[in-house]
Every structure is written in C-alpha cells, then in structure tokens.
Design an enzyme around this catalytic site. Structure first.
Site, PDB file in Angstrom:
ATOM      1  N   ARG A  81     -15.996  62.194  74.040  1.00  0.00           N
ATOM      2  CA  ARG A  81     -15.883  61.914  75.366  1.00  0.00           C
ATOM      3  C   ARG A  81     -16.172  60.817  75.781  1.00  0.00           C
ATOM      4  NH1 ARG A  81     -12.900  66.037  75.537  1.00  0.00           N
ATOM      5  NH2 ARG A  81     -13.520  68.229  74.634  1.00  0.00           N
ATOM      6  N   ARG A 142      -8.570  66.231  62.824  1.00  0.00           N
ATOM      7  CA  ARG A 142     -10.304  67.108  63.612  1.00  0.00           C
ATOM      8  C   ARG A 142     -10.844  67.289  62.376  1.00  0.00           C
ATOM      9  NH1 ARG A 142      -9.534  70.510  68.662  1.00  0.00           N
ATOM     10  NH2 ARG A 142     -11.920  71.084  68.592  1.00  0.00           N
ATOM     11  N   LYS A 172     -17.858  74.616  63.536  1.00  0.00           N
ATOM     12  CA  LYS A 172     -16.205  75.171  63.956  1.00  0.00           C
ATOM     13  C   LYS A 172     -15.053  75.398  63.504  1.00  0.00           C
ATOM     14  CE  LYS A 172     -15.395  71.433  67.770  1.00  0.00           C
ATOM     15  NZ  LYS A 172     -15.222  70.924  68.496  1.00  0.00           N
ATOM     16  N   HIS A 173     -13.893  75.877  63.671  1.00  0.00           N
ATOM     17  CA  HIS A 173     -13.912  76.946  64.425  1.00  0.00           C
ATOM     18  C   HIS A 173     -13.590  78.130  63.784  1.00  0.00           C
ATOM     19  CE1 HIS A 173     -12.840  73.712  66.828  1.00  0.00           C
ATOM     20  NE2 HIS A 173     -12.745  73.517  67.436  1.00  0.00           N
ATOM     21  N   HIS A 185      -6.789  77.039  73.619  1.00  0.00           N
ATOM     22  CA  HIS A 185      -6.665  76.649  74.767  1.00  0.00           C
ATOM     23  C   HIS A 185      -5.686  76.984  76.090  1.00  0.00           C
ATOM     24  CE1 HIS A 185      -8.547  73.839  73.093  1.00  0.00           C
ATOM     25  NE2 HIS A 185      -9.026  73.232  73.714  1.00  0.00           N
ATOM     26  N   ASP A 257     -16.503  79.539  72.235  1.00  0.00           N
ATOM     27  CA  ASP A 257     -15.634  78.590  72.516  1.00  0.00           C
ATOM     28  C   ASP A 257     -15.735  79.039  73.963  1.00  0.00           C
ATOM     29  OD1 ASP A 257     -13.853  76.769  72.956  1.00  0.00           O
ATOM     30  OD2 ASP A 257     -12.920  77.074  70.958  1.00  0.00           O
TER      31      ASP A 257
END
Length: 462
Positions: A81, A142, A172-173, A185, A257
């Site tokens: 971010r 990732r 995670k996850h 998502h 999540d």
C-alpha cells in the site's frame, strides 16, 4: 453486559473497518469515539505522503475508544500500500527465489520497522499459502512457492522478524488458498484437497508457524474434506474452532478476510456473515467498505448478542485475546503525537537506506532460464508492460536508476491481448530493443502470443 452502550462497544471491538480518504471526517471520528469499530485497515486511498500518513495514524489513535488495531496489507510485490512513501518491497516469491533466510529476515524487519514508526501495529502477512495450482488467480507471487517445506521455512523467518520488530503478524489465508481455481474476491473459493493432502501440503506452513504467530487470517475457502456444509473457513465452526483452535491448538487472534468480498456477501450478506464468523470462532472481522458497511456489521452483532444468538462469553474471550496480542507490542499505547517529528526523521532514514537492500533482494531473484541478462548500456529500450486494473507494475520506473545511461520508454498492453492488439504491439516494437513484462501469463494466454510475436520483431529482448 448491562447496558446498550457497553454492549455496542464490545461488539465494535471485534470490527476492523476502513475509512474513505486521507484524513478522518466527522462521522468517522464519531464512529471511533463511540467504539463501533476497534481498528482500521489502511489502503492506498488513505495515503498522500509520509507526513500525512503518520498524522492520519496518530489521529486514529487519538480518537479511538478502544486501543486501535491499525492494519495494512504491506506484503511486498504486487500487494503493498505504501510503495511510494516507504521502501518498495520484493514479493514473497522473489525473496524465496533469492534463497537467503537472512535476506528474508532483513527485508521483513525493514518492513516492520517502517510500519512501526508510522504507528501501524498490525501487518496482514506473511502469506503462508502453498502455490500448488499454477492457474491460481489470486495468490501467485504472494506465496513463497510451491514446496510446503520451503514455504514453512521462509514463512517462519518472516514471522519471527515481524514479531521481533514489535508488529502483530497475521499469517494467511488459513487453511490455504494456493490450490483454488477461484478468486474469493469474486466468489466462494473451493479447496479441493483431500484430508491427507491438506495435512501434507496446505497445512504444513501453518503448523510450523502457529506457535509463533499472534494472529491468523481465515480465508473464504470451502473445504469439502473438512466441512460437508458449503461454508468458507471464515464462517465455518468446523474449520475455525475445530481444525484451527482445537486440533492445531492455536490460542491467538483469529481474523477473517474481508467480509465484503463477493464470495461472502453474494451468498450470506454482510450482517449474517459477521454473526456467522463470530459463532465460528473469529475474534476480529475485517469490513473493508464504507462506514455504512461497518454500521451494518456492528448492528448485526449487537442484535445477535441481545437475542442470545451470540453468547456474551464469546465476545468477552475475543476481547481478551485482542487485548493480550496488543499488550505485548512495544508500541502499544506509547505513541504520542509529540513524537511524530523524531519518528518521521527515523522513517526517512530507514526508507533511504532500505531502498538499496530491497533492490539487492529483488535483483537476487532474477533467474536467467536461457542465455544471460544483457547490460542495458546506453541504448534505447522499450519496456512493454501489462495494463493491470489494480497493480501498477512500474518496471520502467525502477529500471531507470539502474541503467542511467539507457533511454527507457514504456508501452502498455491489455492484460490479455487479442490478435489485433498483438499485431499492433509487435509492429510498434519492430527493430527496437524490448523488455517484456508478463503477469500470470498462464492465465492470460494472449501474453504468450505477444511474446512470440515480439521475438520475431526485436533484435534484443528480455
């Protein structure tokens, strides 16, 4: 819990929300003061500059009824971010490709140190998914890789580095998103492994890291081998309470999540999903939407507690786990706005010094499968890059300082180019030196055809 305000704050402690801009508005301040959310997840839309971000985090702390959990997905690679205000970080797979545990520890410590100086206390990492499905649409780089033992080894190094730097790491996850064909998502993901495979592959990194992790994030992944009911792990008592807590013995904080992902809201709705998550054994609910979404989740919890569907003891136990996790963070409750100038000075130094270490880690991940990587020299190069809707993939920006004598231009192409686009790209690159960047080319087949077309048009290509 004797009155509505106490009950409201108890429910709010379990919700980690999101805010819209780069500073808190009056409604968001009121929500924090009233305690209808116990923390905030920060996204790129909340960031303008280092100074603004540090002040923004300080404001969250000042206005929060609870000791706030301030979280971020600063994984590195495609998911970070703060790449424009903090040190840009290599992806987990790049770190694993470098092969050095010491390098993993150093980069993770750098990441945690910079977050801590900003006042952020929770990092939604490391990713402990084993990338066993090359067509996985959401995990990719990732993950540390496809070998469960190596993912465990690198995941443990990252976990310890985050812990030692005083950040609440969230593995995670759970129980593993690396074998799914679906992106949670967009819809409910399905983990198709049988019980034996699940134990020998997906769960290996989690089993190795759980005793060192203060928190684990459960994914929106349905495991038919564990739960006959079509429930994602995030809403499943059999997975959250049964597998994670009782069977694997995890005593830390369980985080869901984002409950606003389509795989959840499209089937259960936000309010019911929030209640189901708490009943399954979750302690913290990520609600990464607007303030209205936070209020929806909060009111659903309050009503469920009032009517006895959620027992008060569940809420009390979750609050205790959260408080315990925050208590052991060295920065918890100790950051003052007066300290901001000193922390910003230290942060600026860390960013400047960290760039070289992150760059070295990234370069160590480059693998030449055929031939060798040429020196860019003083020639002109065209960097051909996918136009991804989310990730900037700014390769040209990072190459420029590495080869200051080279003349580097950038050209974008659609993520999955068709025939006419491929012909245009190839013709526009005729006779040029080209660097082609791909992104999940096994899924976006047009990228493979583009590479073949460019190969016939360009004298030098990477």
């Amino acid at each position: 819990m004797t009155d509505r305000q106490t009950l409201s704050r108890a429910a709010g402690r379990l919700i980690v929300g999101k805010v819209a801009g780069t500073k808190l508005d009056s409604a968001e301040i009121d929500a924090l003061r009233q305690g209808i959310m116990g923390g905030i997840t920060i996204f790129k839309q909340n960031v303008e500059s280092r100074e603004q971000l540090a002040g923004f985090v300080a404001a969250i702390r000042e206005h929060s009824c609870h000791e706030p959990l301030i979280a971020v997905d600063q994984e590195g690679g495609a998911v970070q971010r703060f790449d424009k205000v903090l040190t840009p970080l290599p992806a987990a797979m790049a770190l694993a490709a470098g092969g050095s545990l010491e390098q993993v520890r150093a980069i993770c410590a750098l990441n945690a140190r910079q977050l801590q100086l900003l006042g952020i206390n929770c990092l939604l990492a490391p990713v402990l998914d084993v990338l066993s499905n090359a067509l996985n649409p959401v995990i990719g780089t990732r993950s540390f890789g496809s070998d469960p033992r190596l993912v465990r080894e690198f995941g443990l190094a990252a976990t310890r580095a985050f812990r030692d730097a005083g950040i609440m790491a969230v593995g995670k996850h759970f129980p593993g998103h690396g074998d799914t064909l679906e992106d949670s998502h967009l819809r409910l993901a399905v983990g198709r492994s049988d019980a034996r495979t699940l134990w020998q592959r997906e769960l290996v990194p989690f089993r190795g890291c759980l005793q060192h992790l203060p928190a684990v994030l459960t994914g929106h992944i349905w495991l038919p081998a564990v739960d006959h009911e079509e429930l994602p792990a995030s809403l499943s008592p059999r997975v959250t309470s049964g597998l994670l807590r009782h069977y694997l013995g995890f005593e830390g904080v369980v985080v869901t999540d984002d409950l606003l992902m389509e795989g959840i809201t499209g089937r259960w709705g936000l309010g019911e999903a929030a209640v189901k998550a708490v009943l399954a054994g979750a302690d913290l609910l990520l609600v990464c939407g607007d303030l209205e979404a936070v209020r929806t989740a909060h009111e659903a919890l309050v009503q469920a507690i009032e009517c006895g569907r959620i027992h008060e003891s569940l809420v009390r136990k979750s609050s205790e786990r959260i408080a315990l996790a925050l208590h052991f963070l060295p920065a918890a409750g100790k950051l003052e706005r007066a300290d901001l100038p000193e922390r910003l000075t230290l942060l600026t130094e860390s960013v400047e010094h960290g760039y070289e270490a992150a760059l070295a880690a990234s370069l160590s991940a480059v693998a030449a499968l055929r031939g060798s990587v040429p020196d860019l020299g003083a020639e002109a190069w065209t960097v051909v890059v996918p136009q991804h809707p989310v990730f900037p993939l700014s390769l040209a920006r990072y190459l420029a300082p590495l080869a200051p004598a080279a003349r580097i231009a950038e050209q974008r192409y659609p993520l999955d180019p068709g025939e006419s686009e491929i012909r245009w790209q190839a013709e526009s690159c005729r006779g040029k030196n080209v660097i082609l960047l791909t992104f999940r080319a096994l899924k976006n087949h047009g990228q493979i055809d583009l590479a073949a077309a460019l190969a016939g048009m360009c004298p030098r290509k990477i």
